[in-house]
Each structure stands twice: as structure tokens, then as C-alpha cells.
Design a protein around this motif. Structure first.
Motif, PDB file in Angstrom:
ATOM      1  N   ALA B 211       0.825  -1.205   0.000  1.00 16.72           N
ATOM      2  CA  ALA B 211       0.000   0.000   0.000  1.00 16.72           C
ATOM      3  C   ALA B 211       0.862   1.259   0.000  1.00 16.72           C
ATOM      4  CB  ALA B 211      -0.911   0.003   1.221  1.00 16.72           C
ATOM      5  N   SER B 212       0.363   2.297  -0.628  1.00 16.03           N
ATOM      6  CA  SER B 212       1.067   3.580  -0.582  1.00 16.03           C
ATOM      7  C   SER B 212       1.217   4.002   0.880  1.00 16.03           C
ATOM      8  CB  SER B 212       0.261   4.623  -1.354  1.00 16.03           C
ATOM      9  OG  SER B 212       0.930   5.855  -1.335  1.00 16.03           O
ATOM     10  N   GLY B 213       2.403   4.505   1.231  1.00 12.36           N
ATOM     11  CA  GLY B 213       2.660   4.899   2.611  1.00 12.36           C
ATOM     12  C   GLY B 213       3.150   3.761   3.487  1.00 12.36           C
ATOM     13  N   HIS B 214       3.241   2.558   2.907  1.00 13.90           N
ATOM     14  CA  HIS B 214       3.710   1.413   3.682  1.00 13.90           C
ATOM     15  C   HIS B 214       5.131   1.684   4.174  1.00 13.90           C
ATOM     16  CE1 HIS B 214       3.426  -2.940   4.654  1.00 13.90           C
ATOM     17  NE2 HIS B 214       4.727  -2.861   4.579  1.00 13.90           N
ATOM     18  N   PRO B 215       5.431   1.299   5.432  1.00 14.75           N
ATOM     19  CA  PRO B 215       6.786   1.556   5.946  1.00 14.75           C
ATOM     20  C   PRO B 215       7.823   0.728   5.203  1.00 14.75           C
ATOM     21  CG  PRO B 215       5.513   0.248   7.511  1.00 14.75           C
ATOM     22  CD  PRO B 215       4.554   0.715   6.450  1.00 14.75           C
ATOM     23  N   CYS B 216       8.958   1.360   4.902  1.00 18.80           N
ATOM     24  CA  CYS B 216      10.034   0.640   4.235  1.00 18.80           C
ATOM     25  C   CYS B 216      11.375   1.014   4.833  1.00 18.80           C
ATOM     26  CB  CYS B 216      10.034   0.910   2.725  1.00 18.80           C
ATOM     27  SG  CYS B 216      10.582   2.554   2.272  1.00 18.80           S
ATOM     28  N   VAL B 217      12.346   0.139   4.606  1.00 20.51           N
ATOM     29  CA  VAL B 217      13.724   0.450   4.959  1.00 20.51           C
ATOM     30  C   VAL B 217      14.438   0.847   3.685  1.00 20.51           C
ATOM     31  CG1 VAL B 217      15.916  -0.544   5.698  1.00 20.51           C
ATOM     32  CG2 VAL B 217      13.839  -0.948   7.027  1.00 20.51           C
ATOM     33  N   LEU B 218      15.169   1.951   3.798  1.00 28.14           N
ATOM     34  CA  LEU B 218      15.891   2.519   2.663  1.00 28.14           C
ATOM     35  C   LEU B 218      17.375   2.249   2.869  1.00 28.14           C
ATOM     36  CD1 LEU B 218      15.727   4.437   0.185  1.00 28.14           C
ATOM     37  CD2 LEU B 218      15.921   6.340   1.797  1.00 28.14           C
ATOM     38  N   VAL B 219      17.995   1.572   1.903  1.00 23.84           N
ATOM     39  CA  VAL B 219      19.434   1.315   1.968  1.00 23.84           C
ATOM     40  C   VAL B 219      20.114   2.140   0.885  1.00 23.84           C
ATOM     41  CG1 VAL B 219      21.258  -0.415   1.917  1.00 23.84           C
ATOM     42  CG2 VAL B 219      18.980  -1.040   2.742  1.00 23.84           C
ATOM     43  N   GLU B 220      20.970   3.051   1.290  1.00 18.26           N
ATOM     44  CA  GLU B 220      21.713   3.866   0.326  1.00 18.26           C
ATOM     45  C   GLU B 220      23.143   3.359   0.287  1.00 18.26           C
ATOM     46  OE1 GLU B 220      19.955   8.245   0.720  1.00 18.26           O
ATOM     47  OE2 GLU B 220      20.200   7.271   2.667  1.00 18.26           O
ATOM     48  N   ARG B 221      23.520   2.847  -0.855  1.00 11.22           N
ATOM     49  CA  ARG B 221      24.833   2.208  -0.981  1.00 11.22           C
ATOM     50  C   ARG B 221      25.765   2.990  -1.889  1.00 11.22           C
ATOM     51  NH1 ARG B 221      25.644  -4.051  -2.393  1.00 11.22           N
ATOM     52  NH2 ARG B 221      25.334  -4.042  -0.148  1.00 11.22           N
ATOM     53  N   GLN B 222      27.017   3.107  -1.450  1.00  8.08           N
ATOM     54  CA  GLN B 222      28.104   3.517  -2.335  1.00  8.08           C
ATOM     55  C   GLN B 222      29.014   2.317  -2.494  1.00  8.08           C
ATOM     56  OE1 GLN B 222      29.419   7.035   0.133  1.00  8.08           O
ATOM     57  NE2 GLN B 222      29.445   8.030  -1.861  1.00  8.08           N
ATOM     58  N   ALA B 223      29.288   1.914  -3.739  1.00  9.12           N
ATOM     59  CA  ALA B 223      30.146   0.754  -3.970  1.00  9.12           C
ATOM     60  C   ALA B 223      31.456   1.208  -4.601  1.00  9.12           C
ATOM     61  CB  ALA B 223      29.450  -0.260  -4.874  1.00  9.12           C
ATOM     62  N   PHE B 224      32.550   0.568  -4.202  1.00  5.27           N
ATOM     63  CA  PHE B 224      33.884   1.000  -4.588  1.00  5.27           C
ATOM     64  C   PHE B 224      34.636  -0.111  -5.302  1.00  5.27           C
ATOM     65  CE2 PHE B 224      32.446   3.356  -0.946  1.00  5.27           C
ATOM     66  CZ  PHE B 224      32.829   4.667  -1.199  1.00  5.27           C
ATOM     67  N   ASP B 225      35.488   0.267  -6.245  1.00  2.00           N
ATOM     68  CA  ASP B 225      36.266  -0.732  -6.977  1.00  2.00           C
ATOM     69  C   ASP B 225      37.627  -0.942  -6.308  1.00  2.00           C
ATOM     70  OD1 ASP B 225      37.865   1.367  -7.626  1.00  2.00           O
ATOM     71  OD2 ASP B 225      37.635   1.190  -9.787  1.00  2.00           O
ATOM     72  N   LEU B 226      38.455  -1.740  -6.955  1.00  2.00           N
ATOM     73  CA  LEU B 226      39.772  -2.082  -6.409  1.00  2.00           C
ATOM     74  C   LEU B 226      40.596  -0.854  -6.062  1.00  2.00           C
ATOM     75  CD1 LEU B 226      41.359  -5.051  -8.380  1.00  2.00           C
ATOM     76  CD2 LEU B 226      41.419  -4.677  -5.921  1.00  2.00           C
ATOM     77  N   ALA B 227      40.502   0.171  -6.892  1.00  2.00           N
ATOM     78  CA  ALA B 227      41.320   1.363  -6.681  1.00  2.00           C
ATOM     79  C   ALA B 227      40.731   2.273  -5.616  1.00  2.00           C
ATOM     80  CB  ALA B 227      41.476   2.120  -7.997  1.00  2.00           C
TER      81      ALA B 227
END
Lengths: 250, 250
Positions: B211-227
Motif C-alpha cells: 500500500a502507498s505509505g507502507h513503511p520501508c527500509v531505505l538502503v543507500e549504498r556507495q560501492a567502490f572498486d579495487l582502486a
DNA sequence: GAGTGGTCTAGACCACGAC
DNA sequence: TCGTGGTCTAGACCACTCT
């Protein structure tokens, strides 16, 4: 993962330095060296165990990795004082609070003795041979700048925490873990926190000045002492909108 | 916590093994040894750098701790293949899914090119001297057993991910990180996830059958390479009631 | 200056994996 | 059997801390 080696629970009977680490850990758990105190120097240990310096260093490295020891160049190797500060706040970002501001205050709402649940007996490893094992159960409210922010339920096993059962809750410190150390000789070394989402019931909401049904984050903690025994169960509730947690993934 | 040393960003010019670790890291970043391949043996490295075996071993230990290298007794020391599997699911517990069951499927809902925002330019370190830097933006739905569970927005910088811009989204793999490696030579080594609480808007809710307004968990990811470059920004939304995360505290 | 941990050396032998 | 990393030794010298 640097996740944890609990030496005592693992097959480290293999190498010499693994055995040494277990032996040293045992001496620390037995109280030969207390939290905050330095242990013997590397050279002394190497001499007394009849091994090379490098071998002792490997053993110490394991215990440092486990958080049991801390090394300080030029000073010595010290038994860790355990967890302190306000680690629960790492899961929340409350307005008007940052690392440098005043620490949160805490207020004990209630305290009572009761019999352990089956789950608690299992977690604490209480032996129920004789009398039914007892626990202390506390309700605690933590506030930042007069605003209530976190509501906690804390369960402590008896007889370990007996000294606290007889204290007026007015005399309890804001920081529990250092108090456990001073009053009961219990040093909290690490904890496992399990986070989930929930909603406040009417009573909880009133305590936190929020509406019934307000979304909250539930933190269920098991805290362990130097010997690796679980010695505290805690559930913490805080406003889900203030929840913010950062994790490194590898 | 074994929290991280990013060697290249730290003052490790002090010790010989610190410098060696930086030098070896640079050779890996330059592609002299590729992910999954073994590097030279300890004895060869010690010989070629003119240092003792123990010194090389300390350098390698740093890179292992950083996740760049993996050691296998009797076989050699290998460049890490980077993150794989479905690490995003570590934050959620969906019914009918556990480690042993079939992996989740994924479906790309949309894909488009657009100009970078200021925040993206900063995160990716894109140079905007010449033309305005571009990114690929994807919407992606991940399902477990036909049930939509996670909704993701993924942003990838150009020209690094150019090969993906020209591919039909039907051809994209379920697992993105291995595909980045194969198609673009980008090896995701680690990521930083920031979790918070939110509520689904109408569009998002429809995608997840909630449903609209349903509670959610937000995961904000930054991903990094070898360097150590940030090469992916991702936001993931999932049902807050399925959220469950366990953290070790020390 | 004395004592601590930190770095480095130049060996030895062991345990594992592949051939 | 050979090459790999893993363990262990017995030293040396350096860097930090306290008195």
C-alpha cells in the motif's frame, strides 16, 4: 570478515600461539590481570612460556583482534576495559545530539525481580537445579536535552548482579556498563545487536511522547563479558524516523 | 573494529611493510594481476624487493585485511574477486528465502542516460572539464519466488560503464557485480551501506505490491572498486516488516 | 636510561595442494 | 616430489613513554 574469533569456542588447539592465546585469555578471565591493567611484557611472557618473542606476539595479536587486549607502544599491553560510551546511539541520529554534545541522561522507570523465562535461562546459562533462577528486570528511559528518545527493557541474571538488586534505582549511574564493572565486577566486552522494525504500543508511545502505533526500530541486544558469557539482555525502542545506521560491506 | 585501513589514503609511508603494501596494491590496481589470479609467491616477492620473508608477509597481511588479497594454504595468494552473491539481502528476512534456497531473480524496469547531478559528480569524481558527465540510471525489481521484494535505483557513471549503455536490458544478468567485472572490467571490492526508515510512495508501493505509505527500509549504498573509486550509487527499498539486521558491537 | 612494544632479518621446519 | 603459505626461532635495532 574480521568477524570474530572467539578463541575459547574454536579449534585453536592447533598452533602453539593459538594455545598460548587460550592460556592467556584464561588467566585474564580468572582475574589475574584486571581490566585496565597491563599484563606481563612480551619478553617476560616469552621467557616464562619458553617460546620465541614472535610466537608470543602472534598470540597477543589474536587477543587484540578479539578486543580482549590493547597494545600501547612504549607502555605495555593492557586488558581492555570493555565497552563504554553510549553505543546504542550509533543506531540513531537525534536532532540536537552529536558526538561532542552532552551525553544522554537516563532514568529508571521501574525495577523488579522475577523468575527467569526459559529463553533467559538458556541465554544466561543459569543452572536451575536448585531454586528457580531469578533476574532483575528494568525499564529505562534515555533522554537527550530533556526529550525522551529511547525506551529500554533490561534483564540481568542473579546472583551475578545481586549488588544491584539491593540498590535504590535513584543511585544507578547513567552509564550502566561501567557500573556493572564497579559494582559487580562484570566487564562487558562485546555485544550482538539484532535490529528490526516495529510499532509502539500505547504505553511505550506515551513514554516517548509519540503517538500509539508510531513506527519504531527495535534493537535486541545480547551483551557478553570477558569470559564470553551472556550477562545482559536488552531491548531498545526508538523513533524509526531517527534511525540511521552505516555498515561497511565486504 | 577491524575497521578499515584504506592503505592508499593513510599515512603508511612509515614502515617498510606499509610501503610494500602500497606498492603491491598499486600493481594490482594497474592490472598486473587480475581478480582471481595468484600474485607472485612470498619468496619471489621477498627476493625481488630485497627484504626478508617476514616483511613481505606483513605487507600481504595488510592487503588481506583490506580484502584485496586472499591467501590459500598450499596454493598461493590471490587477488580477491570482490563482492558477489546477494549482499543486499543480508538486511532482510523474507519468508520462503534462506541461504540455501534459489537466488532471487531480478528484472530491469527502466534504463536511461542523463546528466550527472552535482552530488554524483562529487561521489564518482567525474571531471566535468569538457562535456557534462553522463550516468546510466536503472530501476530494478528483485523478486523471490515470484513475489517482488526489493526495488532499486542504480546509478552508474559513464564512460566507465559505457559497454552497458549499449546493451538491451533483457541481456543483463541477475547479479550485477560479476557482470560489471566481465563487461566493464570493474571489480566491486567493498561498499558502504547507510540504512534509514521511510515510507513508500504510490509508484514504489505498486511495484512492491504494497500500500502507498507502507513503511520501508531505505538502503543507500556507495560501492567502490579495487582502486577505491566510488563506481556505483544504489538505493534499495524493502518492506520494513521484513527488515532484520544483526551487528556485532565491540 | 630503562623498559615497553614495533619493525626487520635470515634462517628452519611443518602442512597443504597439485602433479 | 615440489612449490605454496603457515609456524617458529633467536636474534638485532628502532620508536615511544616514563622517570
Amino acid at each position: 570478515m574480521s568477524t570474530l574469533n572467539y578463541l575459547s569456542h574454536r579449534t585453536l588447539g592447533q598452533s602453539q600461539y593459538g594455545k598460548l592465546a587460550m592460556a592467556l585469555r584464561e588467566r585474564i578471565v580468572q582475574g589475574e590481570w584486571k581490566p585496565g591493567e597491563p599484563i606481563s611484557s612480551e619478553s617476560l611472557l616469552a621467557q616464562s612460556y619458553g617460546v620465541a618473542l614472535g610466537t608470543i606476539r602472534q598470540a597477543l595479536a589474536l587477543l587484540v583482534e578479539d578486543g580482549v587486549l590493547q597494545r600501547r607502544h612504549g607502555k605495555g599491553t593492557f586488558v581492555s576495559k570493555g565497552m563504554s560510551g553510549t553505543p546504542m546511539l550509533r543506531f540513531f541520529r537525534f536532532s540536537g545530539f552529536d558526538e561532542s554534545s552532552e551525553p544522554p541522561s537516563s532514568h529508571i522507570l521501574s525495577s523488579r525481580l522475577r523468575s527467569s523465562s526459559a529463553q533467559e535461562i538458556s541465554a544466561f546459562g543459569q543452572n536451575s537445579h536448585n531454586s528457580p533462577p531469578q533476574v532483575i528486570q528494568l525499564e529505562r528511559l534515555r533522554s537527550i536535552g530533556q526529550v525522551p528518545r529511547l525506551l529500554e527493557t533490561i534483564v540481568l541474571p542473579l546472583p551475578l548482579f545481586g549488588p544491584l538488586a539491593e540498590m535504590s534505582t535513584d543511585l544507578w549511574d547513567d552509564q550502566l556498563y561501567p557500573m556493572y564493572q564497579v559494582r559487580c565486577g562484570v566487564s562487558i566486552q562485546h555485544a550482538q545487536d539484532s535490529l528490526s522494525f516495529s510499532q509502539l504500543n500505547g504505553t511505550q508511545a506515551k513514554r516517548l511522547h509519540l503517538a500509539s502505533g508510531h513506527p519504531c526500530v527495535l534493537v535486541e541486544r545480547q551483551a557478553f563479558d570477558l569470559a564470553g558469557r551472556c550477562v545482559e539482555l536488552r531491548t531498545t525502542r526508538g523513533d524509526a524516523h531517527s534511525f540511521r545506521y552505516t555498515a561497511q560491506v565486504r
